[in-house]
Design a protein around this motif. Sequence first.
Motif, PDB file in Angstrom:
ATOM      1  N   LYS A   1     -11.146 -24.352  -4.081  1.00 24.61           N
ATOM      2  CA  LYS A   1     -10.441 -23.612  -3.212  1.00 24.61           C
ATOM      3  C   LYS A   1     -10.499 -22.123  -3.659  1.00 24.61           C
ATOM      4  O   LYS A   1     -10.333 -21.659  -4.689  1.00 24.61           O
ATOM      5  CB  LYS A   1      -8.724 -23.942  -3.441  1.00 24.61           C
ATOM      6  N   THR A   2     -10.207 -21.059  -2.715  1.00 26.44           N
ATOM      7  CA  THR A   2     -10.478 -19.820  -3.015  1.00 26.44           C
ATOM      8  C   THR A   2      -9.158 -18.889  -2.277  1.00 26.44           C
ATOM      9  O   THR A   2      -8.644 -19.713  -1.248  1.00 26.44           O
ATOM     10  CB  THR A   2     -11.696 -19.331  -2.337  1.00 26.44           C
ATOM     11  N   TYR A   3      -9.040 -17.645  -2.765  1.00 29.41           N
ATOM     12  CA  TYR A   3      -8.115 -16.857  -1.936  1.00 29.41           C
ATOM     13  C   TYR A   3      -8.521 -15.570  -2.239  1.00 29.41           C
ATOM     14  O   TYR A   3      -9.076 -15.212  -3.424  1.00 29.41           O
ATOM     15  CB  TYR A   3      -6.693 -17.277  -2.615  1.00 29.41           C
ATOM     16  N   PRO A   4      -8.455 -14.543  -1.403  1.00 32.78           N
ATOM     17  CA  PRO A   4      -8.776 -13.158  -1.404  1.00 32.78           C
ATOM     18  C   PRO A   4      -8.168 -12.474  -2.529  1.00 32.78           C
ATOM     19  O   PRO A   4      -7.005 -12.583  -2.792  1.00 32.78           O
ATOM     20  CB  PRO A   4      -8.748 -12.581  -0.122  1.00 32.78           C
ATOM     21  N   GLN A   5      -8.999 -11.478  -3.209  1.00 32.05           N
ATOM     22  CA  GLN A   5      -8.541 -10.709  -4.410  1.00 32.05           C
ATOM     23  C   GLN A   5      -7.652  -9.701  -3.749  1.00 32.05           C
ATOM     24  O   GLN A   5      -6.673  -9.316  -4.299  1.00 32.05           O
ATOM     25  CB  GLN A   5      -9.535 -10.250  -5.078  1.00 32.05           C
ATOM     26  N   PHE A   6      -8.171  -9.153  -2.619  1.00 29.03           N
ATOM     27  CA  PHE A   6      -7.492  -7.850  -1.940  1.00 29.03           C
ATOM     28  C   PHE A   6      -6.820  -8.380  -0.775  1.00 29.03           C
ATOM     29  O   PHE A   6      -7.661  -8.816   0.223  1.00 29.03           O
ATOM     30  CB  PHE A   6      -8.405  -6.596  -2.063  1.00 29.03           C
ATOM     31  N   GLN A   7      -5.634  -8.215  -0.534  1.00 22.74           N
ATOM     32  CA  GLN A   7      -4.811  -8.876   0.621  1.00 22.74           C
ATOM     33  C   GLN A   7      -3.842  -7.887   1.149  1.00 22.74           C
ATOM     34  O   GLN A   7      -3.311  -7.063   0.390  1.00 22.74           O
ATOM     35  CB  GLN A   7      -4.153 -10.043   0.473  1.00 22.74           C
ATOM     36  N   THR A   8      -3.731  -7.749   2.433  1.00 15.01           N
ATOM     37  CA  THR A   8      -2.393  -6.942   2.881  1.00 15.01           C
ATOM     38  C   THR A   8      -1.257  -7.738   2.813  1.00 15.01           C
ATOM     39  O   THR A   8      -1.005  -8.949   3.461  1.00 15.01           O
ATOM     40  CB  THR A   8      -2.756  -6.703   4.315  1.00 15.01           C
ATOM     41  N   LYS A   9      -0.344  -7.032   2.340  1.00 19.01           N
ATOM     42  CA  LYS A   9       0.924  -7.735   1.797  1.00 19.01           C
ATOM     43  C   LYS A   9       1.880  -7.668   3.251  1.00 19.01           C
ATOM     44  O   LYS A   9       1.781  -6.674   4.140  1.00 19.01           O
ATOM     45  CB  LYS A   9       1.775  -6.850   1.038  1.00 19.01           C
ATOM     46  N   LYS A  10       2.449  -8.927   3.319  1.00 19.10           N
ATOM     47  CA  LYS A  10       3.289  -9.232   4.522  1.00 19.10           C
ATOM     48  C   LYS A  10       4.807  -8.946   4.139  1.00 19.10           C
ATOM     49  O   LYS A  10       5.786  -9.231   4.808  1.00 19.10           O
ATOM     50  CB  LYS A  10       3.200 -10.626   5.092  1.00 19.10           C
ATOM     51  N   GLY A  11       5.126  -8.530   3.095  1.00 17.67           N
ATOM     52  CA  GLY A  11       6.427  -7.927   2.546  1.00 17.67           C
ATOM     53  C   GLY A  11       6.634  -8.420   1.024  1.00 17.67           C
ATOM     54  O   GLY A  11       5.749  -8.820   0.434  1.00 17.67           O
ATOM     55  N   SER A  12       7.992  -8.246   0.629  1.00 20.58           N
ATOM     56  CA  SER A  12       8.122  -8.764  -0.700  1.00 20.58           C
ATOM     57  C   SER A  12       9.527  -9.267  -0.968  1.00 20.58           C
ATOM     58  O   SER A  12      10.448  -8.838  -0.084  1.00 20.58           O
ATOM     59  CB  SER A  12       7.963  -7.525  -1.768  1.00 20.58           C
ATOM     60  N   VAL A  13       9.903  -9.874  -1.943  1.00 15.78           N
ATOM     61  CA  VAL A  13      11.054 -10.818  -2.077  1.00 15.78           C
ATOM     62  C   VAL A  13      11.355 -10.310  -3.722  1.00 15.78           C
ATOM     63  O   VAL A  13      10.725 -10.643  -4.634  1.00 15.78           O
ATOM     64  CB  VAL A  13      10.777 -12.219  -2.041  1.00 15.78           C
TER      65      VAL A  13
END
Length: 845
Positions: free
Chosen positions: A676-688
């Motif tokens: 399973k993989t996930y991208p290192q650089f992502q666009t944030k959709k918000g924060s909590v």
Amino acid sequence: MQNGDETPIRNLVAEHRNSLDLVKGYPSHYRYIAEKRFLLIKEFEALMKREANRANAKRRKMKLLEAFCEEKKIGAKTFSMHMRLEREGGIEALVPKRGKKKGKNLKGALDEYLETSREPTPVFPIQPKKDMLQQELDKQAVQYGEHFEKVSEYPDSKRIIAEKRFLLIKEFEVFLQNETSHSGLARRKMKLLEAFCEEKEISAKTLYRHMRLEREGGIEALVPKWGMRKGRRKCSGLILPIIKRIAQPGRGIKWLHKEVSKDCLLLGIEAPGYHTVRRICAEEGLFDQLRKKKAPEQQDIKPISLNSKKTIDKKIPRRYRIPAPQWLRVPTRRAFNLAMYKYSLVTPFLNPELTRKDKTRMIAEITEREHHPSLGVTLRISRQALANYIHLVKEHGCEGLFRKEGAYYSRQHKNFIWPTFKIDMGDPLGALLQLRHAIDQGPDVAPDVKEVSLRFMDQCLAKLDGHPVHRYKQLSLYRPLTDQEKTRLKQYKWGSNKNQRAKAKALFMADEHHIMPEIALATDRSPKTIYRWFRLFKNRGIDFIETKPNRAKYDAEMRERRDRIVKILHTKPSDYDINKTEWVLEDIAKVYEIKYGMKFSTTVIRRAIKDAKYSWKRAKRVLTSPDPEFREKTKKVLETLRNLKHNEAFFFIDEGGPYAVKKYGGQSFTQKGTVKTYPQFQTKKGSVTFIGALDAIKNQVILFFSKSKDTEAVIAIIKVLFYKYHEMENLYLTWDAASWHSSKKLQKFLNVLNSKEDSPGIKVVPLPKQSQFLNVIEAVFSGMKRAVIFNSDYGSDYEMKVAIVRHFRERNEYFKANPKRAGKKIWDQQNFDLDKLESGLYKRM
């Protein structure tokens, strides 16, 4: 490569002409690859400059490199390696090494460019049909005319080959001279010779041999010698008289060839080869005569001396010759097969590089299985037997594995017999009768030799008067044994102590006037030891038998050795010029030998360390706090928590987040072969971000979401607790040493709440600095993160908040149904030690 790139490449060639000239001395295909690599690197550097000028923001160098390599159809890693080599050693470092042609074929890129271009323009300068090196050789062909005249009388086939070899040698000398002048770093001559021979498609060994011949004998030594050894030799007429004069019966062809060679050397004649001498002897009928052995004559028969080295037949292999006794032993076939099989098992253990682990494994394999050295023979080998085999081979070689008893014989050597006699210690000279019987019954002993030998043996036996044991004196003690001493000696003789039994038996036999061989054989002790017992009996009586070994000296030495080793362990290896931070057994043994002059093995060192109750243990990392009041603050928190009343509450408070709303990784069940993989650089959709309070008694979590971690969030959670637990008398709050936890605004707010009547008092019990491991709510937040944050991919911050709230709601419902206090060891008053807080202990608080 497009057509518009022709002009930039021409400019690169013109700009870096001086660098390209540095590889002219290399072979053409090596030079071609180096130039191509160099120009590709310069083209990429020019691309980097243009990209930096055009782009507003600097792009990453690796992205540009990958795009460039994809366009040129070459490997990015290979191109990056070439750039590094060019930075370190210039264009010469790009010359490929022999036998190492890694990466893409760069010639394919140039061929593709030449095919697609309208007006093919070579990226590199095209070499003429005759380069400078060939022109130089043409001049040398005229220069070496005098040498060619020396081989003009030879046939054309041989002359052409000699001239070709001579010119190749001179061409290599010019090549070597150009290499030395063009390259700043002189390369090894053998490597240059291999590269030259690879280009010319000839063998390097052959060219090296031709160069040696040319140095020793000039161009004439290069004339091939083939065709001179065919047919009959012209010197047969000169050699035949010498062969007939020297030939002797029974000497053999090999000896004859050596003698003929010596005479030819004295006469100045070319000596014939071994096969030539053999052929001449066969043609002249001398071959059978030379192989016949000389007939024995009567006067040549002499008595055989067993001590003479001439009695050893040269045909017997040397590895079967035993130095003591001096007569030769030849084993039987069964003994030979068994010894050879044992030797095959022992041979791997003679390797000095064999590790202890491999040796243990091999010993287990040999001792566990059955062995079949020959047909119908089954053998099992114990560990002790295998150790004995190894010792015998190391001491005596392969001969040590042959049996040392029984008859040895050989059908090939009929002039010798090899009997082995067992000598009785009670009658040692009786073995002479066995020797006389062996000589008398020997079938191959000459009659005169047998007669002389038997007459001599009979004379020796007649002098013994039938009592060969008279040579040993009967022993006796200095005084007879008393009845009381005999009673005690009988108790020792039938006791369990082996040494006491041997001493008592020796005294009894000496009192009965036995001879020394009999006593030594009965007690299994040496005569020297027995005589020492007699001296002790004379000085101390039979009390010497009960003497116990004194271990006081041995124990003192063991303690001294152990104390010295422990003393070395308490020092650092660097104190003894050892570049290590921790001791190992080999270094301890080496330092002990240097310091105290005594050498011990690593096994002795390990045993001494174990006796001193030292062992290998990994150091534990403990959590510490720089707060000078760490002990006082921690003690206050624990006392407050453990002395709570029924109308008081204690809360652990801490902030969580901010957690970015994005795709997270984590551990999960995954099918074998997939990742399973996930991208290192992502666009944030918000924060909590939130702040939580954990009730230490009821184990309930109160949550409040905020935009940031600040004083406002702390005041908000305190308000929630104040109104929810309004009936309580006191509320104790504990948190870490964050700056907003001690702000003036927060203190003012707490003073206002405490000034109200009929309301709970709020008291703050702060934790020490950097002591988050004492805050139990940290473990609660860690469990929440594993449950709903890891492996998540929420679409918005609202979805993440819903998941977090649901998690804590389900947790609160569980502990309502199953009441339990928050934390574990923090409630233990006896075992909770403030001086030994291990790493990660807060998870079990």
